[in-house]
Design a protein around this motif. Structure first.
Motif, PDB file in Angstrom:
ATOM      1  N   ALA A 138       0.804  -1.223   0.000  1.00 37.37           N
ATOM      2  CA  ALA A 138       0.000   0.000   0.000  1.00 37.37           C
ATOM      3  C   ALA A 138       0.838   1.274   0.000  1.00 37.37           C
ATOM      4  N   LYS A 139       2.140   1.153  -0.183  1.00 33.47           N
ATOM      5  CA  LYS A 139       3.026   2.316  -0.063  1.00 33.47           C
ATOM      6  C   LYS A 139       2.744   3.387  -1.113  1.00 33.47           C
ATOM      7  N   ASP A 140       2.102   3.000  -2.232  1.00 34.56           N
ATOM      8  CA  ASP A 140       1.848   3.964  -3.302  1.00 34.56           C
ATOM      9  C   ASP A 140       0.434   4.541  -3.263  1.00 34.56           C
ATOM     10  N   LEU A 141      -0.288   4.317  -2.170  1.00 37.09           N
ATOM     11  CA  LEU A 141      -1.575   4.981  -2.012  1.00 37.09           C
ATOM     12  C   LEU A 141      -1.382   6.497  -2.025  1.00 37.09           C
ATOM     13  N   PRO A 142      -2.415   7.259  -2.340  1.00 35.96           N
ATOM     14  CA  PRO A 142      -2.274   8.716  -2.249  1.00 35.96           C
ATOM     15  C   PRO A 142      -1.820   9.144  -0.860  1.00 35.96           C
ATOM     16  N   ALA A 143      -1.015  10.162  -0.810  1.00 39.83           N
ATOM     17  CA  ALA A 143      -0.544  10.704   0.461  1.00 39.83           C
ATOM     18  C   ALA A 143      -1.583  11.670   1.029  1.00 39.83           C
TER      19      ALA A 143
END
Length: 519
Positions: free
Chosen positions: A195-200
């Motif tokens: 999930a590291k590339d979910l929106p910030a």
């Protein structure tokens, strides 16, 4: 997602779910199957909404369980209420005489497995659904964060637990046994890494601002590494959060609980409880559980979750945070028509962070109001980062982040702008809360732990910290001796670091799920 779809899901999953008696198998199976649902990105989005709502089941909100167990079983809080028998299951827990039939233990198990099973539906069916592939991938990763969140609190509470990663039926559940905790941690780490590339934070549209973010995924990943003593990996993840510049401390400690600062720059994960309609139960009643039992500001609460005298004594008398952790008899909030009355509290204190002044009680009655639960704050991240750095022999660097938290505390106004009467005002001076300078690793570790207690007081993290620090029993035994009380006196080092497996679950699996030691 259209608002009417949210409303229908809230009604079917939020209100109806509050009476669910199943635990491991709290899925939508039998009501909505893969043959009739989970076919489009819209339906997957609706299923994901159902997973989010599992944290907000009316009268069974996870935040209630998190704070009651996280604080009242420690030196930070007493159960409160009207008597020992009022929410007697929490009295048993704070006295360390918990039985496997304990309803509060079962609540934690039920809510978290409900969250996991709803997340599993999304993760399993999204790859084959029709629609926007990027949106479906995002939904999958949001669900993975929610699943990891559920398993984190299960494994840190119960140890080995059944590992369920796909939709299942009640018949299949009864064959499940406990999975070694190491395997559970592997899944948590993998889900959160995926999930590291979910929106910030700040990258979702306004309508989706409360969805889980990459920052929240990294925060839970860091907590996982810290709990498993992998300080090297924890430092990397925490550095990534800090370096992202997506978060910053609010200028005033107390702002974290002001209505104007919902989902603020300091909020890493926040559970929204906004009221849309009096017919839709989207508000929260957690503050009512923690409000003074005496008639205050027009109604009386249940009076649970009372800060302890020992917590008060953990602060210096000039620490401005005292203002925003404790309420006193005689305090009065602006707009209220009577003083705070803590006469029923066993300590004389109530929890400021869950006290909502009358003027801010947006809702249709006192039982269900608009009030967001601040679950993970950036201050927590900074203190974890300081701790990881210190454990990795970088004590000088650790001081930077520890002192950032202390600086904000000492610059906080000791006079609460929300109160027109304030019984205790910390007498701050230019020497209040000075920067820490020691680089002795053992000494600094103790200081960081103490700062976590003060900064995160009454937010539900104390039990987890004491377990992770391997001093839960030591602290509770000392508490019992210091205050000549039974609370903590019965603590068993070979039992009480874990909660008992709910007996109802063991019964449903014909004891295929084994019990934790000495229960």
């Amino acid at each position: 997602m259209k608002k009417q779809l949210i409303y229908s899901l809230i009604l079917s999953l939020g209100i109806a779910g509050s009476g669910c008696s199943d635990l491991l198998d709290t899925t939508t199976y039998g009501q909505q199957t893969s043959e009739t649902f989970y076919k489009t990105d819209t339906q997957i989005g609706e299923a994901l909404t159902g997973a989010y709502l599992q944290l907000r089941v009316t009268w069974n909100e996870y935040a209630l369980d998190h704070c009651l167990i996280g604080d009242c079983t420690t030196d930070d809080a007493l159960k409160g209420g009207g008597s020992e028998g009022d929410m007697g299951e929490m009295y048993d827990m704070e006295q360390f005489i918990t039985q496997p039939s304990n309803a509060e233990v079962a609540r934690r198990w039920r809510l978290l497995y409900g969250l996991i099973n709803r997340a599993n539906d999304v993760i399993y069916y999204a790859p084959s659904a029709q629609g926007d592939s990027e949106l479906l991938e995002r939904y999958t990763n949001e669900a993975k964060v929610l699943r990891a969140f559920g398993y984190y609190f299960l494994v840190t509470s119960f140890g080995d637990v059944p590992l369920i990663t796909e939709p299942t039926t009640p018949d299949a559940v009864i064959t499940k046994t406990r999975t070694p905790k190491e395997k559970v941690y592997e899944l948590i780490i993998q889900d959160l890494t995926d999930a590291k590339d979910l929106p910030a934070k700040g990258e979702y549209p306004e309508s989706d601002q409360y969805r889980v973010t990459s920052g929240m995924a990294k925060a839970m990943l860091a907590k996982t590494y810290m709990f498993t003593y992998n300080y090297v990996e924890a430092e990397k993840v925490l550095k990534d959060i800090v370096d992202s510049k997506k978060y910053k401390l609010l200028p005033q400690y107390g702002f974290n609980w002001f209505k104007e600062y919902q989902n603020s720059s300091e909020s890493v994960f926040e559970i929204p409880n906004q009221m849309y309609s009096k017919n839709v139960a989207t508000g929260t009643n957690v503050p009512h559980f923690f409000t003074s039992r005496a008639a205050v500001a027009g109604y009386g609460g249940y009076g649970f979750h009372c800060p302890s005298q020992d917590l008060w004594n953990a602060y210096t008398a000039d620490d401005p945070r005292l203002t925003y952790v404790f309420t006193h008899t005689g305090d009065r909030y602006v707009g209220d028509n009577q003083d705070q009355d803590n006469s029923v509290s066993p300590t004389g204190y109530h929890d400021y962070k869950m006290t909502v002044p009358a003027v801010d009680k947006a809702g249709w009655d006192v039982w269900l109001i608009t009030y967001n639960i601040r679950f993970i704050r950036y201050a927590d991240i900074l203190l974890l980062y300081a701790e990881a750095l210190n454990e990795n022999n970088k004590s000088g660097d650790a001081l930077i982040y520890l002192n950032e938290v202390r600086k904000r505390a000492r610059e906080t106004d000791p006079v609460d702008p929300r109160r027109e009467k304030q019984v205790y005002i910390p007498a701050t001076t230019s020497n209040s809360l000075p920067d820490i300078t020691t680089t002795n690793k053992d000494e600094l570790r103790r200081i960081i732990w103490e700062e976590r207690r003060r900064e995160l007081a009454m937010e539900g993290w104390r039990r987890e910290d004491l377990i992770r620090q391997k001093r839960f029993g030591q602290v509770m035994k000392a508490f019992a001796t210091k205050y000549n009380t039974t609370k903590g006196a019965r603590f068993d080092e070979n039992r009480d670091y874990l909660l008992p497996i709910p007996q109802s679950e063991r019964d449903r699996t014909n004891n295929a799920i084994s019990q934790n030691p000495n229960y």
